[in-house]
Design an enzyme around this catalytic site. Sequence first.
Site, mmCIF file in Angstrom:
data_model
loop_
_atom_site.group_PDB
_atom_site.id
_atom_site.type_symbol
_atom_site.label_atom_id
_atom_site.label_comp_id
_atom_site.label_asym_id
_atom_site.label_seq_id
_atom_site.Cartn_x
_atom_site.Cartn_y
_atom_site.Cartn_z
ATOM 1 N NE ARG A 32 -3.469 8.312 -4.259
ATOM 2 C CZ ARG A 32 -2.625 8.105 -3.015
ATOM 3 N NH1 ARG A 32 -1.249 9.402 -3.182
ATOM 4 N NH2 ARG A 32 -2.913 7.611 -1.906
ATOM 5 C CE LYS A 39 9.185 -4.804 5.732
ATOM 6 N NZ LYS A 39 9.766 -4.081 6.639
ATOM 7 N N GLY A 60 -2.845 2.618 -3.420
ATOM 8 C CA GLY A 60 -1.262 2.121 -4.438
ATOM 9 C C GLY A 60 -1.097 0.954 -5.281
ATOM 10 N N GLY A 66 -2.897 3.552 2.397
ATOM 11 C CA GLY A 66 -2.705 3.522 3.612
ATOM 12 C C GLY A 66 -4.180 3.730 4.400
HETATM 13 C C1 3PG Z 1 0.070 7.839 0.505
HETATM 14 O O1 3PG Z 1 -0.228 7.971 -0.711
HETATM 15 O O2 3PG Z 1 -0.460 7.273 1.373
HETATM 16 C C2 3PG Z 1 -1.382 9.588 0.873
HETATM 17 O O3 3PG Z 1 -1.442 10.135 -0.364
HETATM 18 C C3 3PG Z 1 -0.255 8.989 2.263
HETATM 19 O O4 3PG Z 1 0.983 9.813 2.013
HETATM 20 P P1 3PG Z 1 2.043 9.343 3.112
HETATM 21 O O5 3PG Z 1 1.765 7.994 3.157
HETATM 22 O O6 3PG Z 1 3.698 10.300 2.805
HETATM 23 O O7 3PG Z 1 2.033 10.019 4.538
HETATM 24 MG MG MG Z 2 1.007 6.452 3.284
#
Ligand code: 3PG
Ligand code: MG
Length: 404
Positions: A39, A210, A360, A383
């Site tokens: 990132r 999930k 992720g 997300g």
């Molecule tokens: C993530 O990795 O999902 C983003 O950086 C947002 O972080 P958060 O899920 O803690 O809001």
């Molecule tokens: Mg997140």
Amino acid sequence: MPKKTLSDLGPLAGKRVLVRVDFNVPLDKKTGAVKNDRRIRGALPTVQALLDAGAAVIAMSHLGRPEKATPEERANLTTDKVAARFGELLGRPVKKAANDVVGPAVSAAAAALKPGEVLLLENLRFDPREQQNDAEFAAAVAGLADAYVNDAFGTCHNDKDASMVAVPAAMKAAGKPRAVGLLVEKELTIVDGLMTAPKTPVLAVMGGAKVSDKIAFINALLSKVDSLLIGGKMAYTFLKLKGFDVGATRVAEEELAAATPLLGHVGGKITLPVDCLAAKSSDLGVTQVVEVGGAIPADYEGVDIGPKTLALFAGKINQAATVIWNGPVGWFEQPAFSAGTKGVAAAMADSGAVTVVGGGETAEAVEQFGYDSKMTHVSTGGGAFLAYVEGRKFQSLAQIDDRG
Ligand code: 3PG
Ligand code: MG
């Protein structure tokens, strides 16, 4: 309406630019060292372009969830180590604003910046007002600079983070321009292209734990793709509903309820595993391949897709023109259970298709196996990637000025 990008900000020589980045990177639990800097690397083109234009950059990010951390964990969530890695990658020193996120010392550090210099603020979530979208906090942050850039794709779905919403609103109130950075521009363009005019046939691979977390994402995909392959923990939910004895694999009731409406697609668009690797719960070193149609023994649990499934999935990936992947298909962090996830990554890399990997842990897996540079795009959003594919409208992007 297209959004302003860096080139729409006008002359930047001598200006201070506030850049919201997503440097929420995985850290080593014990040492707090940056475990993966993808990132940070993702934001470098924007920061470099601003510096090349003669601006000074004030970068800001959250890091982890300090509001939920123990005091020791919280101490590791300072952006010090991130600043050091950012500086190494940028090839110039990154100053660090100490302790408080805003306040007189931070304002003084920002005011002292010369063109070409970079300052990173302290972890935004050290100030609780960040997650309350607080207007007073936002005004203080906005006062540090002359222009605002959102290059934090991974956080764009957070509608209550001041740095994403209230800060650009305060910039607007002060008559200062707001644009998206090069990373956000690229991420949006790629997902927009996937959802509107993908090369067909389009195939998606899903995994992860999930079904319930990803139901909107799965539904959005089903309306776009020709084929959806499901592996990972969530596959056992579907397999159980189809009557397969999953042994000791834990499948929650609410997961079964979430998957039930999708059962009509199984055998149509949805393809499930035909075999799996199962490990003995009391001794994970003991494994066996179980065919769907047989039964996982009562003291074993599913940990990966099996070899026949991998061959089936790889064959389908090879036929596709576009492949979207989100969610590992097995417990890949354990080398003995990583063959499925590694095999899917390899099949994508070799396919010649347009390949897009959601961020992720899927992105981490692809990197760990060395296939990241062979993919068309590996998203920095976890997300946010899911939410954008679902078609959710982001408050953060609504704040960015429309072009001309
Ligand atoms: C993530 O990795 O999902 C983003 O950086 C947002 O972080 P958060 O899920 O803690 O809001
Ligand atoms: Mg997140």
